[in-house]
Design an enzyme around this catalytic site. Structure first.
Site, PDB file in Angstrom:
ATOM      1  N   HIS A  16      71.033 -38.600 -98.144  1.00 38.43           N
ATOM      2  CA  HIS A  16      69.625 -37.813 -97.986  1.00 38.43           C
ATOM      3  C   HIS A  16      68.443 -38.831 -97.676  1.00 38.43           C
ATOM      4  O   HIS A  16      67.558 -38.436 -97.047  1.00 38.43           O
ATOM      5  CB  HIS A  16      69.331 -36.829 -99.082  1.00 38.43           C
ATOM      6  CG  HIS A  16      68.516 -35.944 -98.880  1.00 38.43           C
ATOM      7  ND1 HIS A  16      68.267 -35.160 -97.410  1.00 38.43           N
ATOM      8  CD2 HIS A  16      67.127 -35.403 -99.521  1.00 38.43           C
ATOM      9  CE1 HIS A  16      67.377 -34.278 -97.554  1.00 38.43           C
ATOM     10  NE2 HIS A  16      66.746 -34.333 -98.656  1.00 38.43           N
ATOM     11  N   ASN A  33      71.590 -31.317 -95.469  1.00 40.85           N
ATOM     12  CA  ASN A  33      70.667 -30.319 -95.246  1.00 40.85           C
ATOM     13  C   ASN A  33      70.556 -30.209 -93.544  1.00 40.85           C
ATOM     14  O   ASN A  33      69.872 -29.366 -92.898  1.00 40.85           O
ATOM     15  CB  ASN A  33      69.390 -30.859 -95.601  1.00 40.85           C
ATOM     16  CG  ASN A  33      68.933 -32.028 -95.187  1.00 40.85           C
ATOM     17  OD1 ASN A  33      69.462 -32.950 -95.070  1.00 40.85           O
ATOM     18  ND2 ASN A  33      67.560 -32.374 -94.458  1.00 40.85           N
ATOM     19  N   HIS A  34      70.985 -31.408 -92.756  1.00 44.58           N
ATOM     20  CA  HIS A  34      71.261 -31.028 -91.373  1.00 44.58           C
ATOM     21  C   HIS A  34      72.420 -30.274 -90.829  1.00 44.58           C
ATOM     22  O   HIS A  34      72.544 -30.073 -89.549  1.00 44.58           O
ATOM     23  CB  HIS A  34      71.002 -32.446 -90.933  1.00 44.58           C
ATOM     24  CG  HIS A  34      69.863 -33.078 -90.764  1.00 44.58           C
ATOM     25  ND1 HIS A  34      68.954 -33.041 -89.418  1.00 44.58           N
ATOM     26  CD2 HIS A  34      69.030 -33.659 -91.444  1.00 44.58           C
ATOM     27  CE1 HIS A  34      67.938 -33.714 -89.933  1.00 44.58           C
ATOM     28  NE2 HIS A  34      67.798 -34.119 -90.818  1.00 44.58           N
ATOM     29  N   HIS A  36      74.802 -33.974-101.500  1.00 47.18           N
ATOM     30  CA  HIS A  36      73.941 -34.645-100.431  1.00 47.18           C
ATOM     31  C   HIS A  36      72.585 -34.923-100.826  1.00 47.18           C
ATOM     32  O   HIS A  36      72.088 -36.148-100.685  1.00 47.18           O
ATOM     33  CB  HIS A  36      73.947 -33.735 -99.236  1.00 47.18           C
ATOM     34  CG  HIS A  36      73.069 -34.101 -98.072  1.00 47.18           C
ATOM     35  ND1 HIS A  36      73.495 -35.539 -97.111  1.00 47.18           N
ATOM     36  CD2 HIS A  36      71.758 -33.989 -97.754  1.00 47.18           C
ATOM     37  CE1 HIS A  36      72.400 -35.718 -96.534  1.00 47.18           C
ATOM     38  NE2 HIS A  36      71.387 -34.778 -96.710  1.00 47.18           N
ATOM     39  N   ASP A  93      65.300 -19.456 -75.523  1.00 50.36           N
ATOM     40  CA  ASP A  93      66.244 -19.472 -74.559  1.00 50.36           C
ATOM     41  C   ASP A  93      67.494 -19.236 -75.156  1.00 50.36           C
ATOM     42  O   ASP A  93      68.503 -19.824 -75.448  1.00 50.36           O
ATOM     43  CB  ASP A  93      66.434 -21.011 -74.194  1.00 50.36           C
ATOM     44  CG  ASP A  93      67.290 -21.399 -73.052  1.00 50.36           C
ATOM     45  OD1 ASP A  93      67.614 -20.555 -72.222  1.00 50.36           O
ATOM     46  OD2 ASP A  93      67.997 -22.457 -73.286  1.00 50.36           O
TER      47      ASP A  93
END
Length: 725
Positions: free
Chosen positions: A483, A247-248, A299, A660
């Site tokens: 996870h 998930n990252h 995961h 940004d």
């Protein structure tokens, strides 16, 4: 006569035997007392360790909820504001809806040939195609903290992207008696853990295959180095190195948890291009791995609707971020989503007492909390149907709060003549998206059923009955997932049919947990290897290790208490109608939980957090003064603005990095104003332009009309003075 003993001698020997037996009995009693004391001592340490663990985990998951809540708001803007609206333009680029690049254009974007490697470069020089020798040199270079030149970074990323595109969603591999498969869990940018695994287990090769189960990046300082090493071995051994998406591996998550900042800090010239290519690569990572058609490795986990046949057909590269669902049509909302909502709410009565008592992002209550009601990712697109106000009223209010021109675009209206085939396709995408969210975000629970994940805000909690059904339906015997950080690095649950593996040791703090990896042979029986990457931790006693992590957890908790100071005082005063400044410990615990919603044992923690007591009562006014937190030294008279910054430090930084767009690390006064207007709209609070202007001027240290994001965030970082005492 004879050789017999006299009576006196016999009696003396009996006395000697008695005198010897008395010390032995005393020793046994002493040993039993020591054993009992030691068991009590270890039990007390274990209670402290578990309490510390709950603090770290509750704060971590609260941050994940805040993140999903923020992107729920962004999704609301994207869905209901017209493309011409100014606030939508501020954030549209992170969802990449207006960016459709063909492969030929991506090939040009990956081009590295115009980047020269100067003679002064002292890092490793790579040749392509990659070889084992080249990756080994890369590992050694990173071990000695050398940085790879941007040309080689882009080359590795380009080759990786081309390889990943031909890989299936679910990788299949076979075990054999001559070699074991090594399975690693979350690494989260901790290079020392990966290097220790290689040292203990050996480098990847045809004789030593590896499966890395996602979450390679974020939190740690060396996420990019880990990716480059893993990509290098993948290129050399594409049939023996398998990478699952976590998930990252999501560019939106990376904005909050450090990977974006890391890449831009290490590669100031080419960082933006590297990030863009990594976003593309993350979307092409396989979703799962299956060993011998018996062991599933994913995961997060599964749900009661998980179907590996559907997952195998998903166009995974279309989901650059799983935080945003596909665009919905009326058919999809009323069809597949209602079924999903019903099946997730059907088990809502299942007790989850061991979890934090926070609002689910899925469920609606008649008394919504401040800000947007919390919802699950799965029902993000329908959540606004349940609000107590109409969408149009909500839009008007948010536009007013955000300070945007009311004449800008009105709410987008659905096309009444929408194509049924298009709607059917959207429904398919919705189902695919739910499958991916479950695979990457879900967690197991002890109770039967499948309910929304109230802690993380995405995926679900699934029980042993779901494990049995899904594994049985696919003829599998074991699910290996990651996870979740585990104190021993691994943990079985669901009758040993679900196994969690976590490879980042010292994840929360030095000594907080071990890392582990799995070796699995042809018998498919997992064997565990545990480790601690920190030498400091290995030298600590059990008591020192627990004390170290406990102090760190309490410091983090004190910061949470400090940033909610105003809300806490209001909650305490509800139990103090006479304004005496004193309340009972039980009222203190209830009020604290009602504000922080961390599900912690506050009455147990109180002696470590509160020293101001009078006759067993809590002096909350004095306690608030005792919180040893340093505040920024800037002259800002608006205390509510300061508290808003403290509470939303991570959200504020996330919005800064979204606005940004050139990744320069600098934003103008106008961009600074837009950031605060977006945040105030998200929080439903009004912050005037004058207050924002004064704040911008006070933190523009060199008065050049621009604000350094890193300097600003560091200036308002809270520091616990007790950590230095």
């Amino acid at each position: 006569m004879g050789c017999g003993l006299r009576k006196s001698e016999v009696q003396q020997k009996k006395c000697d035997r008695v005198s010897l037996s008395v010390p032995a009995a005393t020793a046994i009693r002493a040993a039993l007392l020591i054993q009992r004391w030691y068991r009590q001592y270890v039990a007390r340490l274990e209670i402290r360790r578990r309490c510390t663990w709950n603090i770290f985990q509750s704060i971590e998951y609260a941050g994940q909820q805040d993140q999903i809540k923020l992107y729920s708001f962004f999704g609301f803007l994207m869905d209901h504001f017209t493309p011409a609206s100014s606030e939508r333009n501020l954030i549209s680029h992170i969802f990449r809806e207006n960016e459709i690049c063909r492969d030929v254009e991506w090939e040009r974007y990956f081009c590295y040939k115009s980047i020269d490697v100067p003679d002064s470069y002292t890092g490793p020089h790579l040749t392509f195609p990659m070889t084992f020798c080249g990756v080994s040199k890369l590992v050694e270079a990173f071990k000695h903290k050398q940085q790879l030149h941007a040309r080689y970074v882009l080359q590795i990323l380009g080759e990786t992207w081309r390889l990943l595109r031909i890989l299936p969603n679910i990788s299949h591999l076979s075990s054999c008696h001559t070699k074991e498969i090594t399975i690693c869990g979350d690494l989260h940018g901790q290079l020392e853990d990966l290097l220790l695994i290689f040292y203990k287990n050996g480098l990847p090769s045809t004789e030593k295959p590896y499966v890395f189960n996602g979450d390679f990046v974020d939190r740690g300082k060396n996420s990019l180095e880990i990716l480059l090493i893993l990509f290098g071995f993948l290129l050399v051994y594409p049939n023996d190195v398998h990478l699952n998406r976590g998930n990252h591996e999501d560019h939106i998550v990376n904005l909050r948890y450090g990977f974006t900042k890391e890449v831009l800090g290490k590669y100031r010239v080419h960082g933006k291009k590297i990030l863009k290519l990594l976003q593309k690569i993350f979307s092409w990572l396989p979703l799962a791995t299956v060993i011998d058609h018996k062991v599933l490795i994913a995961h997060g986990g599964i749900s009661d609707t998980t179907d590996l046949n559907v997952i195998a057909r998903v166009d995974r590269h279309k989901y650059a971020s799983t935080l945003r669902p596909p665009k919905m049509t009326k058919l999809a909302v009323n069809g597949s989503n209602s079924q999903t909502t019903n099946r997730r709410n059907g088990d809502a009565g299942v007790p989850v007492d061991f979890r934090r008592r926070v609002r689910s992002l899925t469920h609606h209550s008649s008394t919504p909390p401040q800000g947007l009601p919390r919802r699950s990712l799965h029902n993000l697109h329908t959540s606004h149907q349940h609000m107590n106000w109409s969408v149009d009223d909500e839009l008007k209010k948010r536009r007013r709060l955000a300070g945007f021109d009311q004449s800008y675009g009105e709410r987008k209206k659905p096309d009444s003549d929408s194509d049924p085939e298009c709607e059917e396709g959207t429904e398919t995408y919705e189902h695919e998206w739910e499958q991916m969210v479950d695979l990457l975000w879900s967690d197991p629970m002890p109770q039967n059923g499948c309910i929304p994940n109230e802690v993380r805000g995405g995926g679900c909690y699934w029980g042993p009955d779901v494990t049995e059904e899904v594994l049985g339906r696919h003829n599998l015997q074991l699910l290996i997932r990651s996870h979740e950080c585990k104190q021993d690095g691994y943990e079985f649950c669901h009758n040993r049919r679900v196994l969690t593996i976590f490879s980042a040791s010292n994840y929360y703090e030095v000594g907080s947990n071990r890392g582990a990896y799995i070796r699995m042979g042809a018998d498919l029986v997992p064997h565990f290897v545990q480790y601690q990457a920190s030498r400091t931790c290995r030298e600590l006693t059990l008591r020192q290790s627990v004390g170290w992590t406990e102090r760190s957890a309490l410091q983090a908790l004190r910061r949470q208490l400090f940033v909610h100071k105003s809300d806490l005082i209001s909650a305490f005063r509800e139990f103090d109608p006479n304004n005496t400044g004193i309340i009972s410990p039980s009222h203190w615990a209830s009020a604290t939980e009602s504000v922080l919603k961390l599900g912690l044992p506050w009455r147990v923690l109180r002696p470590q957090l509160v020293s101001s007591t009078k006759n067993g009562m809590v002096d909350y006014q004095e306690w608030m003064k005792e919180l040893s937190i340093t505040e920024p030294k800037l002259e800002i008279s608006d205390t509510s603005l300061l508290e808003t910054m403290y509470k939303n430090h991570s959200n504020l930084e996330t919005i800064f990095r979204i606005i940004d767009t050139d990744h320069s690390g600098l934003i103008s006064y106008e961009e600074f104003r837009q950031t605060w207007k977006l945040l105030s709209s998200h929080l439903k609070t009004e912050i005037s332009d004058d207050v924002i202007a004064n704040l911008a001027q006070s933190i523009d240290f060199n008065k050049d009309g621009s604000i350094d994001i890193n300097e600003f965030m560091e200036a308002f970082r809270l520091v616990d003075l007790s950590a230095h005492s």
